[in-house]
Design a protein around this motif. Structure first.
Motif, mmCIF file in Angstrom:
data_model
loop_
_atom_site.group_PDB
_atom_site.id
_atom_site.type_symbol
_atom_site.label_atom_id
_atom_site.label_comp_id
_atom_site.label_asym_id
_atom_site.label_seq_id
_atom_site.Cartn_x
_atom_site.Cartn_y
_atom_site.Cartn_z
ATOM 1 N N LEU A 121 -3.869 -15.168 8.412
ATOM 2 C CA LEU A 121 -2.769 -15.025 7.475
ATOM 3 C C LEU A 121 -1.987 -13.737 7.739
ATOM 4 O O LEU A 121 -0.756 -13.728 7.730
ATOM 5 C CB LEU A 121 -3.303 -15.048 6.041
ATOM 6 C CG LEU A 121 -2.262 -14.998 4.937
ATOM 7 C CD1 LEU A 121 -1.322 -16.195 5.037
ATOM 8 C CD2 LEU A 121 -2.930 -14.955 3.591
ATOM 9 N N LEU A 122 -2.704 -12.643 8.009
ATOM 10 C CA LEU A 122 -2.062 -11.375 8.323
ATOM 11 C C LEU A 122 -1.240 -11.484 9.605
ATOM 12 O O LEU A 122 -0.112 -11.004 9.681
ATOM 13 C CB LEU A 122 -3.114 -10.272 8.457
ATOM 14 C CG LEU A 122 -2.602 -8.885 8.807
ATOM 15 C CD1 LEU A 122 -1.735 -8.362 7.666
ATOM 16 C CD2 LEU A 122 -3.737 -7.946 9.073
ATOM 17 N N LEU A 123 -1.777 -12.118 10.607
ATOM 18 C CA LEU A 123 -1.072 -12.311 11.868
ATOM 19 C C LEU A 123 0.176 -13.177 11.682
ATOM 20 O O LEU A 123 1.248 -12.864 12.214
ATOM 21 C CB LEU A 123 -2.004 -12.931 12.907
ATOM 22 C CG LEU A 123 -1.413 -13.159 14.293
ATOM 23 C CD1 LEU A 123 -1.043 -11.825 14.917
ATOM 24 C CD2 LEU A 123 -2.394 -13.900 15.174
ATOM 25 N N ALA A 124 0.059 -14.241 10.906
ATOM 26 C CA ALA A 124 1.192 -15.141 10.686
ATOM 27 C C ALA A 124 2.310 -14.438 9.923
ATOM 28 O O ALA A 124 3.489 -14.571 10.270
ATOM 29 C CB ALA A 124 0.735 -16.385 9.930
ATOM 30 N N THR A 125 1.972 -13.677 8.908
ATOM 31 C CA THR A 125 3.011 -12.989 8.133
ATOM 32 C C THR A 125 3.665 -11.871 8.939
ATOM 33 O O THR A 125 4.862 -11.646 8.825
ATOM 34 C CB THR A 125 2.451 -12.421 6.820
ATOM 35 O OG1 THR A 125 1.347 -11.568 7.106
ATOM 36 C CG2 THR A 125 2.025 -13.520 5.878
ATOM 37 N N SER A 126 2.889 -11.176 9.765
ATOM 38 C CA SER A 126 3.492 -10.122 10.584
ATOM 39 C C SER A 126 4.416 -10.710 11.642
ATOM 40 O O SER A 126 5.443 -10.122 11.977
ATOM 41 C CB SER A 126 2.413 -9.242 11.223
ATOM 42 O OG SER A 126 1.643 -9.995 12.140
ATOM 43 N N CYS A 127 4.094 -11.882 12.151
ATOM 44 C CA CYS A 127 4.983 -12.540 13.123
ATOM 45 C C CYS A 127 6.296 -12.956 12.475
ATOM 46 O O CYS A 127 7.332 -12.982 13.116
ATOM 47 C CB CYS A 127 4.300 -13.765 13.720
ATOM 48 S SG CYS A 127 2.969 -13.347 14.859
ATOM 49 N N LEU A 128 6.257 -13.282 11.190
ATOM 50 C CA LEU A 128 7.484 -13.644 10.490
ATOM 51 C C LEU A 128 8.329 -12.418 10.161
ATOM 52 O O LEU A 128 9.541 -12.499 10.077
ATOM 53 C CB LEU A 128 7.145 -14.399 9.199
ATOM 54 C CG LEU A 128 6.518 -15.778 9.380
ATOM 55 C CD1 LEU A 128 6.103 -16.346 8.035
ATOM 56 C CD2 LEU A 128 7.479 -16.714 10.086
ATOM 57 N N PHE B 71 -13.950 -16.534 5.777
ATOM 58 C CA PHE B 71 -12.983 -15.867 4.919
ATOM 59 C C PHE B 71 -12.259 -14.755 5.700
ATOM 60 O O PHE B 71 -11.054 -14.581 5.579
ATOM 61 C CB PHE B 71 -13.696 -15.296 3.686
ATOM 62 C CG PHE B 71 -12.767 -14.616 2.722
ATOM 63 C CD1 PHE B 71 -11.848 -15.340 1.992
ATOM 64 C CD2 PHE B 71 -12.813 -13.241 2.562
ATOM 65 C CE1 PHE B 71 -11.000 -14.715 1.107
ATOM 66 C CE2 PHE B 71 -11.962 -12.599 1.688
ATOM 67 C CZ PHE B 71 -11.049 -13.345 0.948
ATOM 68 N N LEU B 72 -12.995 -14.011 6.520
ATOM 69 C CA LEU B 72 -12.415 -12.953 7.332
ATOM 70 C C LEU B 72 -11.426 -13.517 8.358
ATOM 71 O O LEU B 72 -10.347 -12.977 8.555
ATOM 72 C CB LEU B 72 -13.517 -12.158 8.040
ATOM 73 C CG LEU B 72 -13.049 -11.036 8.944
ATOM 74 C CD1 LEU B 72 -12.323 -9.968 8.120
ATOM 75 C CD2 LEU B 72 -14.220 -10.425 9.685
ATOM 76 N N LYS B 73 -11.803 -14.623 9.000
ATOM 77 C CA LYS B 73 -10.902 -15.259 9.965
ATOM 78 C C LYS B 73 -9.631 -15.764 9.289
ATOM 79 O O LYS B 73 -8.533 -15.663 9.839
ATOM 80 C CB LYS B 73 -11.611 -16.423 10.660
ATOM 81 C CG LYS B 73 -12.648 -15.990 11.675
ATOM 82 C CD LYS B 73 -13.265 -17.197 12.360
ATOM 83 C CE LYS B 73 -14.322 -16.769 13.343
ATOM 84 N NZ LYS B 73 -14.953 -17.934 13.998
ATOM 85 N N THR B 74 -9.779 -16.294 8.072
ATOM 86 C CA THR B 74 -8.616 -16.788 7.327
ATOM 87 C C THR B 74 -7.671 -15.638 6.986
ATOM 88 O O THR B 74 -6.452 -15.750 7.132
ATOM 89 C CB THR B 74 -9.072 -17.498 6.037
ATOM 90 O OG1 THR B 74 -9.980 -18.543 6.376
ATOM 91 C CG2 THR B 74 -7.886 -18.092 5.299
ATOM 92 N N LYS B 75 -8.232 -14.510 6.528
ATOM 93 C CA LYS B 75 -7.408 -13.343 6.196
ATOM 94 C C LYS B 75 -6.698 -12.805 7.440
ATOM 95 O O LYS B 75 -5.535 -12.436 7.391
ATOM 96 C CB LYS B 75 -8.269 -12.245 5.562
ATOM 97 C CG LYS B 75 -8.626 -12.501 4.119
ATOM 98 C CD LYS B 75 -9.457 -11.393 3.554
ATOM 99 C CE LYS B 75 -8.558 -10.310 3.030
ATOM 100 N NZ LYS B 75 -9.303 -9.258 2.317
ATOM 101 N N LEU B 76 -7.417 -12.748 8.547
ATOM 102 C CA LEU B 76 -6.836 -12.263 9.790
ATOM 103 C C LEU B 76 -5.719 -13.186 10.275
ATOM 104 O O LEU B 76 -4.661 -12.713 10.715
ATOM 105 C CB LEU B 76 -7.928 -12.129 10.862
ATOM 106 C CG LEU B 76 -7.499 -11.511 12.176
ATOM 107 C CD1 LEU B 76 -6.966 -10.102 11.942
ATOM 108 C CD2 LEU B 76 -8.644 -11.484 13.151
#
Length: 90
Positions: free
Chosen positions: A10-17, A3-8
């Motif tokens: 997702l956070l990385l993907a949205t910040s890249c966008l 769950f932590l890896k998934t959140k991380l």
């Protein structure tokens, strides 16, 4: 842990966008930066072809004035009320 890896991820993907949109949102300013120079250990700002001691942010309404009584040459807005005896420098 998954769950932590998934959140991380997702956070990385949205910040890249978001980064390209933030960079493209920044606009160029029309004002050019004031010209600063160092003379005799002091900073001077070029205000309409007159070097004024000090560091000022200038625009088209900024003027250089001489204020007697120990104040000397400063840069002010052209609508500023000046003390008696002050002189605008050309």
């Amino acid at each position: 842990m998954k769950f932590l890896k998934t959140k991380l991820a997702l956070l990385l993907a949205t910040s890249c966008l978001m980064v390209p949109s933030v960079i493209s949102a920044a606009t160029e300013t029309a004002m050019e930066a004031p010209t600063y120079t160092y003379m005799n250990g002091y900073v001077y700002t070029l205000v309409h072809d007159i070097y004024v001691p000090g560091r000022y942010l200038i625009d088209e309404d900024t003027v250089a004035v001489y204020i007697p009584g120990g104040v000397g040459i400063i840069a002010v807005d052209k609508d500023t009320v000046l003390p008696e005896g002050s002189v605008y420098l050309n």
